[in-house]
Every structure is written in C-alpha cells, then in structure tokens.
Design an enzyme around this catalytic site. Structure first.
Site, PDB file in Angstrom:
ATOM      1  N   CYS A  82      -1.229  35.488  15.859  1.00 22.30           N
ATOM      2  CA  CYS A  82      -1.093  34.608  14.701  1.00 22.30           C
ATOM      3  C   CYS A  82       0.176  34.991  13.925  1.00 22.30           C
ATOM      4  CB  CYS A  82      -2.321  34.754  13.813  1.00 22.30           C
ATOM      5  SG  CYS A  82      -2.206  33.807  12.279  1.00 22.30           S
ATOM      6  N   CYS A 154      -4.082  23.029  22.152  1.00 21.94           N
ATOM      7  CA  CYS A 154      -2.729  22.524  21.887  1.00 21.94           C
ATOM      8  C   CYS A 154      -2.272  23.152  20.576  1.00 21.94           C
ATOM      9  CB  CYS A 154      -2.801  21.000  21.783  1.00 21.94           C
ATOM     10  SG  CYS A 154      -1.209  20.226  21.524  1.00 21.94           S
TER      11      CYS A 154
HETATM   12 FE    FE Z   1      -4.139  34.590  11.255  1.00 23.29          FE
END
Ligand code: FE
Length: 166
Positions: A82, A154
């Site tokens: 992330c 996606c």
């Molecule tokens: Fe995160």
C-alpha cells in the site's frame, strides 16, 4: 425552522453535498474476520503524507486514467504494498496481463490484507477493494480474471509501491 422553503433548501444542499462525497455511495459488506493493525489518520494528516493525486485515489475513491500508472506493465518479481501505509497487498506471481491499463492481480497476499465494500457509484454495482490497514482505496474486483480464482483485482498504480526481491 419556521420557513419550509429554507428548510427545503437546506435539505437540498445537504443531499447534493453528500452526493459529491466519494464515499456516499459505498455501503458496508462482509469483510475478513481477521483484524490487521489499523493505521488511522485525519484527512488533514493524509493530505500531508500523500501527493494530491494519491489523496484523490486513496482517500476519495478516485481512479487514475488507464495506461498512465507506473505498474500496469510492470513485470518485476516482488511484493506490491500500500502506497499509504506499506501494508503488503499483492505478490508479483499473482499479477497478470489484463490489457485494461491498470495493474491486475487474481488474488491478494491474504484475504486479511484487504477489505471490500459494495460501490454503487456511477450507476454501476461494483465491489470496491481497499487496504485493510489504512482503509485506502485500491480499486475494484471483477469476476473476469484468470484461474485459480477467476477474479480480477483491478488496482490503481498510484495506490501501490513495489518492493522488489533482493
Ligand atoms: Fe494502507
């Protein structure tokens, strides 16, 4: 409120303000039961650590234009994390060529690393996927992916960082 016309105007304003909020069309659905450690920041704090474009996608459920991100054609071996909190999300072994212009994976590193919500924006019903640790928007899940899952995660490149194998 004594004046019904003013009340109506206020209600109208409230509804239209909500409709402009990217989260307004998202409703909670089942997420993995396993909790990962959460990263919680105020929107002002996120604005300080994310670029304007990252903030738009990760915190306002935006979508980067197809074929503009840095990872849609990226082929390195490693782990995609992330961009907002570093949570490990996808292994390069599960990335496939979708031709969509967005990095596509058939499964996350573990179901506990991501969460999902039903997204009813833009007249469509889609499954939104986000980082389970910080809540940052990643992209959407579709049912036209390759085996073994048949799923296509996606994902916006801008929501990801890549950590290559050493
Ligand atoms: Fe995160």
């Amino acid at each position: 409120m004594k004046n019904p016309a003013i009340l109506s105007l206020l209600l109208l304003f409230g509804v239209s303000a909500c409709a402009q909020n990217g989260k307004s069309n998202l409703t909670k659905s089942a997420s993995p039961a396993i909790d990962v450690e959460k990263v919680v920041k105020t929107e002002d704090e996120w604005k300080q650590v994310l670029t304007k474009d990252q903030y738009y996608v990760l915190r306002q459920q935006g979508t980067e234009p197809a074929f503009t991100g840095k990872y849609h054609d990226h082929k390195g071996k490693g782990v995609y994390v992330c961009a907002a909190c570093g949570n490990q999300l996808f292994a390069s072994e599960t990335k496939f060529r979708s031709g969509t212009g967005w990095p596509s994976f058939y499964q996350p590193i573990s179901e506990a690393q991501v969460g999902t919500e039903t997204d009813r924006s833009y007249g469509m019903v889609r499954t939104e996927v986000h980082c389970a640790k910080c809540g940052g928007h990643l992209g959407h899940i579709f049912n036209d992916g390759p085996q073994p899952t048949g799923l296509r995660y996606c994902i916006n490149s801008i929501s990801l960082d890549f950590k290559g194998d050493q």
